[in-house]
Motif scaffolding. Structure first.
Motif, PDB file in Angstrom:
ATOM      1  N   ALA A 100     -22.844 -24.236 129.524  1.00  0.00           N
ATOM      2  CA  ALA A 100     -22.242 -22.938 129.234  1.00  0.00           C
ATOM      3  C   ALA A 100     -22.306 -22.030 130.459  1.00  0.00           C
ATOM      4  O   ALA A 100     -21.401 -21.233 130.706  1.00  0.00           O
ATOM      5  N   ALA A 101     -23.367 -22.163 131.251  1.00  0.00           N
ATOM      6  CA  ALA A 101     -23.560 -21.292 132.409  1.00  0.00           C
ATOM      7  C   ALA A 101     -22.520 -21.534 133.498  1.00  0.00           C
ATOM      8  O   ALA A 101     -22.128 -20.598 134.204  1.00  0.00           O
ATOM      9  N   ASN A 102     -22.077 -22.776 133.660  1.00  0.00           N
ATOM     10  CA  ASN A 102     -21.112 -23.047 134.727  1.00  0.00           C
ATOM     11  C   ASN A 102     -19.685 -23.201 134.208  1.00  0.00           C
ATOM     12  O   ASN A 102     -18.812 -23.716 134.910  1.00  0.00           O
ATOM     13  N   ALA A 103     -19.421 -22.721 132.992  1.00  0.00           N
ATOM     14  CA  ALA A 103     -18.086 -22.852 132.403  1.00  0.00           C
ATOM     15  C   ALA A 103     -17.021 -22.145 133.247  1.00  0.00           C
ATOM     16  O   ALA A 103     -15.945 -22.693 133.496  1.00  0.00           O
ATOM     17  N   VAL A 104     -17.323 -20.923 133.701  1.00  0.00           N
ATOM     18  CA  VAL A 104     -16.354 -20.177 134.506  1.00  0.00           C
ATOM     19  C   VAL A 104     -16.092 -20.902 135.821  1.00  0.00           C
ATOM     20  O   VAL A 104     -14.936 -21.029 136.258  1.00  0.00           O
ATOM     21  N   LEU A 105     -17.128 -21.401 136.432  1.00  0.00           N
ATOM     22  CA  LEU A 105     -16.981 -22.118 137.695  1.00  0.00           C
ATOM     23  C   LEU A 105     -16.119 -23.367 137.513  1.00  0.00           C
ATOM     24  O   LEU A 105     -15.243 -23.662 138.335  1.00  0.00           O
ATOM     25  N   ARG A 106     -16.326 -24.080 136.428  1.00  0.00           N
ATOM     26  CA  ARG A 106     -15.522 -25.274 136.161  1.00  0.00           C
ATOM     27  C   ARG A 106     -14.061 -24.913 135.904  1.00  0.00           C
ATOM     28  O   ARG A 106     -13.147 -25.649 136.291  1.00  0.00           O
ATOM     29  N   GLN A 107     -13.838 -23.766 135.292  1.00  0.00           N
ATOM     30  CA  GLN A 107     -12.462 -23.305 135.091  1.00  0.00           C
ATOM     31  C   GLN A 107     -11.798 -23.000 136.433  1.00  0.00           C
ATOM     32  O   GLN A 107     -10.607 -23.292 136.626  1.00  0.00           O
ATOM     33  N   LEU A 108     -12.550 -22.429 137.349  1.00  0.00           N
ATOM     34  CA  LEU A 108     -12.012 -22.143 138.677  1.00  0.00           C
ATOM     35  C   LEU A 108     -11.657 -23.432 139.413  1.00  0.00           C
ATOM     36  O   LEU A 108     -10.632 -23.502 140.111  1.00  0.00           O
ATOM     37  N   VAL A 109     -12.500 -24.441 139.272  1.00  0.00           N
ATOM     38  CA  VAL A 109     -12.219 -25.736 139.895  1.00  0.00           C
ATOM     39  C   VAL A 109     -10.935 -26.334 139.319  1.00  0.00           C
ATOM     40  O   VAL A 109     -10.066 -26.827 140.057  1.00  0.00           O
ATOM     41  N   ALA A 110     -10.802 -26.283 137.993  1.00  0.00           N
ATOM     42  CA  ALA A 110      -9.602 -26.825 137.345  1.00  0.00           C
ATOM     43  C   ALA A 110      -8.358 -26.063 137.802  1.00  0.00           C
ATOM     44  O   ALA A 110      -7.299 -26.671 138.038  1.00  0.00           O
ATOM     45  N   ARG A 111      -8.488 -24.752 137.933  1.00  0.00           N
ATOM     46  CA  ARG A 111      -7.346 -23.952 138.377  1.00  0.00           C
ATOM     47  C   ARG A 111      -6.981 -24.290 139.819  1.00  0.00           C
ATOM     48  O   ARG A 111      -5.791 -24.353 140.170  1.00  0.00           O
ATOM     49  N   ALA A 112      -7.990 -24.524 140.657  1.00  0.00           N
ATOM     50  CA  ALA A 112      -7.734 -24.896 142.051  1.00  0.00           C
ATOM     51  C   ALA A 112      -7.045 -26.254 142.122  1.00  0.00           C
ATOM     52  O   ALA A 112      -6.116 -26.449 142.922  1.00  0.00           O
ATOM     53  N   GLU A 113      -7.487 -27.195 141.300  1.00  0.00           N
ATOM     54  CA  GLU A 113      -6.850 -28.512 141.273  1.00  0.00           C
ATOM     55  C   GLU A 113      -5.391 -28.405 140.819  1.00  0.00           C
ATOM     56  O   GLU A 113      -4.510 -29.088 141.361  1.00  0.00           O
ATOM     57  N   ALA A 114      -5.130 -27.556 139.839  1.00  0.00           N
ATOM     58  CA  ALA A 114      -3.761 -27.355 139.361  1.00  0.00           C
ATOM     59  C   ALA A 114      -2.896 -26.740 140.462  1.00  0.00           C
ATOM     60  O   ALA A 114      -1.718 -27.106 140.618  1.00  0.00           O
ATOM     61  N   TRP A 115      -3.470 -25.813 141.222  1.00  0.00           N
ATOM     62  CA  TRP A 115      -2.718 -25.189 142.313  1.00  0.00           C
ATOM     63  C   TRP A 115      -2.362 -26.240 143.358  1.00  0.00           C
ATOM     64  O   TRP A 115      -1.216 -26.272 143.850  1.00  0.00           O
ATOM     65  N   LEU A 116      -3.295 -27.093 143.701  1.00  0.00           N
ATOM     66  CA  LEU A 116      -3.028 -28.144 144.692  1.00  0.00           C
ATOM     67  C   LEU A 116      -1.941 -29.093 144.202  1.00  0.00           C
ATOM     68  O   LEU A 116      -1.082 -29.523 144.979  1.00  0.00           O
ATOM     69  N   ALA A 117      -1.980 -29.416 142.916  1.00  0.00           N
ATOM     70  CA  ALA A 117      -0.966 -30.313 142.353  1.00  0.00           C
ATOM     71  C   ALA A 117       0.425 -29.705 142.433  1.00  0.00           C
ATOM     72  O   ALA A 117       1.427 -30.419 142.582  1.00  0.00           O
ATOM     73  N   ALA A 118       0.487 -28.381 142.327  1.00  0.00           N
ATOM     74  CA  ALA A 118       1.775 -27.690 142.339  1.00  0.00           C
ATOM     75  C   ALA A 118       2.266 -27.358 143.740  1.00  0.00           C
ATOM     76  O   ALA A 118       3.415 -26.925 143.906  1.00  0.00           O
ATOM     77  N   HIS A 119       1.412 -27.553 144.743  1.00  0.00           N
ATOM     78  CA  HIS A 119       1.773 -27.220 146.111  1.00  0.00           C
ATOM     79  C   HIS A 119       1.490 -28.417 147.025  1.00  0.00           C
ATOM     80  O   HIS A 119       0.340 -28.604 147.452  1.00  0.00           O
ATOM     81  N   PRO A 120       2.490 -29.213 147.316  1.00  0.00           N
ATOM     82  CA  PRO A 120       2.308 -30.379 148.188  1.00  0.00           C
ATOM     83  C   PRO A 120       1.726 -29.990 149.539  1.00  0.00           C
ATOM     84  O   PRO A 120       1.868 -28.838 149.987  1.00  0.00           O
ATOM     85  N   ALA A 121       1.071 -30.926 150.187  1.00  0.00           N
ATOM     86  CA  ALA A 121       0.420 -30.659 151.466  1.00  0.00           C
ATOM     87  C   ALA A 121       1.378 -30.077 152.491  1.00  0.00           C
ATOM     88  O   ALA A 121       0.987 -29.247 153.327  1.00  0.00           O
ATOM     89  N   SER A 122       2.637 -30.481 152.429  1.00  0.00           N
ATOM     90  CA  SER A 122       3.621 -30.006 153.409  1.00  0.00           C
ATOM     91  C   SER A 122       3.927 -28.523 153.272  1.00  0.00           C
ATOM     92  O   SER A 122       4.472 -27.902 154.192  1.00  0.00           O
ATOM     93  N   THR A 123       3.560 -27.931 152.125  1.00  0.00           N
ATOM     94  CA  THR A 123       3.846 -26.507 151.894  1.00  0.00           C
ATOM     95  C   THR A 123       2.621 -25.630 152.109  1.00  0.00           C
ATOM     96  O   THR A 123       2.705 -24.417 151.979  1.00  0.00           O
ATOM     97  N   ARG A 124       1.511 -26.232 152.445  1.00  0.00           N
ATOM     98  CA  ARG A 124       0.257 -25.492 152.611  1.00  0.00           C
ATOM     99  C   ARG A 124      -0.011 -25.196 154.083  1.00  0.00           C
ATOM    100  O   ARG A 124       0.527 -25.857 154.971  1.00  0.00           O
ATOM    101  N   PRO A 125      -0.906 -24.235 154.350  1.00  0.00           N
ATOM    102  CA  PRO A 125      -1.341 -23.999 155.729  1.00  0.00           C
ATOM    103  C   PRO A 125      -2.108 -25.213 156.254  1.00  0.00           C
ATOM    104  O   PRO A 125      -2.631 -26.019 155.486  1.00  0.00           O
ATOM    105  N   ARG A 126      -2.183 -25.321 157.571  1.00  0.00           N
ATOM    106  CA  ARG A 126      -2.957 -26.409 158.170  1.00  0.00           C
ATOM    107  C   ARG A 126      -4.443 -26.240 157.872  1.00  0.00           C
ATOM    108  O   ARG A 126      -4.983 -25.133 157.975  1.00  0.00           O
ATOM    109  N   LEU A 127      -5.083 -27.341 157.521  1.00  0.00           N
ATOM    110  CA  LEU A 127      -6.525 -27.340 157.269  1.00  0.00           C
ATOM    111  C   LEU A 127      -7.195 -28.105 158.404  1.00  0.00           C
ATOM    112  O   LEU A 127      -6.925 -29.292 158.611  1.00  0.00           O
TER     113      LEU A 127
END
Length: 219
Positions: free
Chosen positions: A174-201
């Motif tokens: 329960a304590a890390n629920a918000v953090l896990r939601q942030l991870v899931a949201r970040a993964e969804a963002w990556l899925a929606a934005h191909p590497a070619s559309t992102r800044p260089r890492l």
């Protein structure tokens, strides 16, 4: 975050259960561990710690400094390094594993803090590094500034971003629920934005250049 070496340190707590200058890591940890938004840092002398406590924590946390072997070293001369400009440096800090985790991004040329998030309980440093990278990417894409590069010193965080998945073994609570939601949201963002559309890492070369400028300076 592991306990520091046996070399004598003085610990400034700007925000915690109690604030002030403490002469042991255990006292500092008692005031900051699990405390939302805790701000603290180690200094080599009591005089330096007292002066820092009387000043602004922003002058000591998250600015361009190289920290090695728990000894302060001269500021990083960004102009002398073979780094891409303009760019953002990101880094995370975590007390214990799991423990409170937070991250930030700074302008690599000026050291100005661009964003800060956390802390959240029961996280890991790898999760913080992953979220920091995705946060910077999303910010730059939203601003249509994909010409700005992103530097990270985390091979794991970069690998997770490149794979589009945070391969964390964190146990759901329960304590890390918000953090896990942030991870899931970040993964969804990556899925929606191909590497070619992102800044260089890009990988920050700590061995050659010193600590990444977004480092929290708590080693």
């Amino acid at each position: 975050m592991s306990a520091p070496s046996d070399r004598r340190k003085y610990y400034v707590v700007w925000e915690g259960r109690a604030t002030g200058v403490f002469d042991s890591w255990e006292e500092c940890r008692d005031q900051t561990e699990g405390y939302p938004g805790a701000k603290y840092k180690a200094f080599p002398t009591s005089e330096a710690a007292v002066a820092a406590f009387r000043g602004n924590p922003r002058d000591h946390i998250g600015i361009i400094k190289a920290i090695a072997s728990h000894k302060a070293t001269p500021a990083v001369n960004i102009e002398a390094l073979p780094v891409v400009m303009p760019s953002i440096a990101v880094d995370a800090a975590c007390s214990r594993n799991p423990g409170p985790v937070e991250y930030q991004g700074v302008d690599l040329r000026t050291g100005r803090q661009i964003f800060h998030a956390g802390p959240w309980p029961e996280g890991t440093n790898n999760i913080g590094e992953f979220l920091a990278i995705v946060h910077a990417m999303a910010l730059l894409v939203n601003k249509q500034r994909t010409d700005i590069a992103i530097y990270s010193d985390s091979r794991t965080g970069m690998s997770w971003v490149n794979k589009g998945h945070a391969n964390t073994k964190i146990i759901p609570t329960a304590a890390n629920a918000v953090l896990r939601q942030l991870v899931a949201r970040a993964e969804a963002w990556l899925a929606a934005h191909p590497a070619s559309t992102r800044p260089r890492l890009l990988k920050w070369d700590t061995d050659e250049w010193g600590e990444i400028p977004a480092d929290f300076g708590r080693k």
